[in-house]
Design a protein around this motif. Structure first.
Motif, PDB file in Angstrom:
ATOM      1  N   LEU B  43      47.493  50.247  76.808  1.00  0.00           N
ATOM      2  CA  LEU B  43      48.845  50.710  76.478  1.00  0.00           C
ATOM      3  C   LEU B  43      48.869  52.048  75.751  1.00  0.00           C
ATOM      4  CD1 LEU B  43      51.893  50.284  76.507  1.00  0.00           C
ATOM      5  CD2 LEU B  43      51.666  49.083  74.317  1.00  0.00           C
ATOM      6  N   LEU B  44      48.109  52.201  74.672  1.00  0.00           N
ATOM      7  CA  LEU B  44      48.210  53.431  73.892  1.00  0.00           C
ATOM      8  C   LEU B  44      47.710  54.661  74.651  1.00  0.00           C
ATOM      9  CD1 LEU B  44      49.668  53.453  71.221  1.00  0.00           C
ATOM     10  CD2 LEU B  44      48.684  51.219  71.615  1.00  0.00           C
ATOM     11  N   PRO B  45      46.565  54.572  75.373  1.00  0.00           N
ATOM     12  CA  PRO B  45      46.176  55.721  76.203  1.00  0.00           C
ATOM     13  C   PRO B  45      47.253  56.065  77.248  1.00  0.00           C
ATOM     14  CG  PRO B  45      44.318  54.232  75.950  1.00  0.00           C
ATOM     15  CD  PRO B  45      45.505  53.546  75.336  1.00  0.00           C
ATOM     16  N   ILE B  47      50.501  55.555  76.946  1.00  0.00           N
ATOM     17  CA  ILE B  47      51.593  56.214  76.235  1.00  0.00           C
ATOM     18  C   ILE B  47      51.225  57.675  75.962  1.00  0.00           C
ATOM     19  CG2 ILE B  47      52.809  56.309  74.010  1.00  0.00           C
ATOM     20  CD1 ILE B  47      52.753  53.230  73.988  1.00  0.00           C
ATOM     21  N   ALA B  48      49.979  57.909  75.532  1.00  0.00           N
ATOM     22  CA  ALA B  48      49.541  59.283  75.258  1.00  0.00           C
ATOM     23  C   ALA B  48      49.701  60.134  76.507  1.00  0.00           C
ATOM     24  CB  ALA B  48      48.087  59.280  74.782  1.00  0.00           C
ATOM     25  N   PHE B  58      55.706  63.334  69.703  1.00  0.00           N
ATOM     26  CA  PHE B  58      56.141  62.062  69.120  1.00  0.00           C
ATOM     27  C   PHE B  58      57.244  62.261  68.086  1.00  0.00           C
ATOM     28  CE2 PHE B  58      52.238  60.545  71.013  1.00  0.00           C
ATOM     29  CZ  PHE B  58      52.626  59.292  71.466  1.00  0.00           C
ATOM     30  N   ALA B  82      53.310  47.835  69.040  1.00  0.00           N
ATOM     31  CA  ALA B  82      53.187  49.267  69.335  1.00  0.00           C
ATOM     32  C   ALA B  82      54.508  49.969  69.042  1.00  0.00           C
ATOM     33  CB  ALA B  82      52.776  49.474  70.794  1.00  0.00           C
TER      34      ALA B  82
END
Lengths: 367, 232
Positions: B43-45, B47-48, B58, B82
């Motif tokens: 998820l975080l990669p 989103i990045a 952001f 998140a």
């Protein structure tokens, strides 16, 4: 930029997040260029009441509670430290070992905070955080001997440096804190079991029940507490129903057996590391984990330390049990060495500190 | 308005980001990957990537749109955790959409012209996460719940209804046995963060968001100690 004029102008500031079991915790810790640490804030929210009626931590309940309060605790930790996210050097979160549901909440939140703030993320081994706490609280540098005794872990470690650990002993069945909890449950005492058993034991006769001293005299360096717990059950069944004095005597006898067993294992571990310590090197023995708060055990450990010329240290209780400051500190120590982690790093419910340690003979999956 | 959206409720992980004023053009980026596990790693990669591709910072985010459940317990917590952490860092507000509503929004056109649309997704243990919507107004007709197939079939009642999701086929069969006029469509339907981007401009915002599980944790109090008398 936060000014810590009495500390250091260029300190690393790390936010630490801890969600591996039933404490939701966040803290901000500073580390200066000389490697000294300072806690700027340390907030912990225990979920104890949510789990109490179940007689133990329910992983799903724990994970749900972390989700609903972690961001509030992070904000509180930042406020109490007087810093904002943009002042931070990095965000550290415990990524294992522990309960996977909670670890995912903490790690996901930590990654999101790091990503949105544009700073590194550090996935911290919870055991490493316990092991390095002595550097924060007592400025003790490796190498040192470490006994970690909590509800989830029972290990003796030789701490050689950040990221370098030799596991000298582990439990082949129950963790020591788990044995205290199970004994308390068996005797109808309230959770958490450690303090309940300790309190009841104060009025008990430790010699009334001749309980086994697991592993004593064995060359094999590990711990075992399942048999002791069963012996308590048999002793209780024999004289049931139990009076208050029976319970006190069982608790005192159990605690005495635990102390004897741990003492034997620690002596064995100390003898094994003595050859690694050249003449004149400081001899430090550090205890951590919730069970390290047990006064009978502590006095046993102090005695053994004296026997071998070791200085005994145990961080204050709030830093012995699960907390965010130890995660932040381990994060700062790793950050100082450039050991950062990716946003794709996994959580690891099982994550041995010493992956090369041989599997303890007879050990179950938790060891 | 600058928006990031994300979903990890079921067997997919998705994120989308867009910037603009009334509408989200020109900069829109999105990613969707089917997966049964590993959302927490991806998820975080993801989103990045979508933030970079959309050219968004952001700190300039106005809204974070997310599915807050129902779904797998862990998946539901990943999107909520998140989103809450991102909001803490950015000051963005939440647009919280249930995974069932998001799927119903995606199924609106395929479900035409039937008035009622239901979403039924496998909740394991012979149960489905289930909700019925009016396809025109998108108002809830039967509240979201976790129900057995037979209970959900009864709640569907009589009359035409289109059911979407991986529990649709089972539920339609059961409902039709009881005399309903149910049609199952889109068995592979999953929530997709991209479908939240445009609606998120118009939907109400909130300052916090909690997971919607629809099912209590499995836990029961232990038996009391057998060795303690009644008075102890």
């Amino acid at each position: 930029m936060v000014e810590l004029p009495d500390f250091a102008p260029s300190a690393l500031l790390v936010l630490g997040i801890e969600t591996s079991c039933d404490e939701t915790a966040a803290a901000v810790v500073a580390r200066n260029a000389e490697g000294a640490g300072r806690i700027l804030s340390n907030v912990v929210l225990s979920q104890f009441d949510s789990h109490a009626i179940y007689g133990g931590v329910v992983p799903e309940i724990a994970a749900r509670a972390h989700t609903e309060c972690l961001d509030l605790l992070v904000q509180k930790a930042l406020d109490e430290a007087g810093v904002s996210l943009t002042d931070l050097s990095a965000v550290a979160a415990s990524a294992g070992p522990g309960l996977i549901g909670g670890l995912i909440v903490g790690a996901t939140s930590g990654k999101a905070l790091a990503l949105a703030t544009g700073i590194p993320f550090l996935a911290i081994n919870h055991l490493e955080a316990h092991a390095l706490t002595a550097g924060l609280t007592d400025a003790i540098r490796p190498p040192y001997l470490m006994l970690l005794v909590s509800g989830g872990h029972t290990q003796i470690l030789w701490v050689e440096g950040v990221g370098r650990y030799r596991r000298l002993a582990t439990t082949i069945d129950d963790a020591l804190g788990e044995a205290f909890d199970k004994t308390a449950k068996l005797l109808g005492l309230p959770m958490p079991g450690g303090p309940s058993v300790e309190k009841a034991a104060l009025n008990g006769n430790p010699r009334r029940f001749n309980l086994p001293r697991p592993m004593i005299g064995r060359e094999d360096p590990h711990f075992s507490f399942a048999g002791l717990k069963t012996a308590v059950r048999h002793a209780a069944a024999k004289i049931s129903p139990l009076s208050e004095q029976d319970i006190a005597d069982l608790c005192a006898s159990f605690q005495a057996a635990v102390c004897d067993s741990v003492a034997d294992r620690v002596r064995l571990a100390i003898r094994s590391v003595l050859p690694l310590l050249p003449e004149g090197t400081p001899r430090n023995f550090v205890a951590a984990g919730g069970v390290a708060a047990n006064k009978a055990l502590r006095s046993t450990l102090v005695g053994i330390s004296d026997e071998f010329g070791f200085a005994f240290r145990a961080p204050p209780l709030e830093l012995c049990t699960d907390n965010g400051a130890m995660i932040a500190w381990a994060g700062a120590e790793r950050l100082a060495l450039g050991l950062v982690d990716g946003l794709d790093s996994p959580v690891k419910p099982r994550w041995p500190l010493d992956p090369d340690a041989a599997k303890a003979a007879g050990a179950g999956v938790k060891a | 308005m600058n928006i990031l959206s994300l979903d990890t409720c079921f067997d997919a992980c998705s994120a989308a980001a867009g910037r603009g004023l009334r509408t989200l053009t020109p900069g829109i980026a999105f990613a969707f990957e089917p997966m049964q596990t590993g959302h927490a790693e991806r998820l975080l990669p993801m989103i990045a990537t979508v933030m970079t591709e959309a050219g968004l910072e952001f700190r300039s985010l106005d809204r974070i749109a997310l599915t807050y459940g129902p779904g797998t317990f862990t998946g539901t917590r990943i999107s909520v955790s998140a989103a809450r952490a991102l909001a803490l860092a950015t000051g963005a507000e939440f647009v919280a959409i249930s995974s069932l509503r998001l799927m119903a929004m995606s199924a609106r056109i395929p479900a035409a012209p039937t008035r009622r649309i239901a979403i039924a997704t496998d909740a394991r243990r012979g149960e489905v996460y289930f909700e019925v919507f009016d396809r025109h107004s998108m108002q809830t007709v039967v509240e979201a719940q976790c129900a057995t197939i037979s209970a959900a079939a009864k709640l569907l009642g009589q009359g035409p209804v289109v059911i979407a999701g991986n529990g649709a086929e089972l539920l339609a069969t059961e409902a039709n046995r009881g005399g309903a006029e149910a049609t199952a469509i889109l068995p592979d339907l999953l929530p997709d963060a991209l479908d939240m981007l445009f609606p998120a401009c118009e939907l109400p915002v909130s300052r916090t968001v909690k997971p919607l599980y629809l099912r209590a944790p499995d836990a029961k109090p232990p038996a009391p100690s057998p060795f303690i008398g009644a008075g102890a």
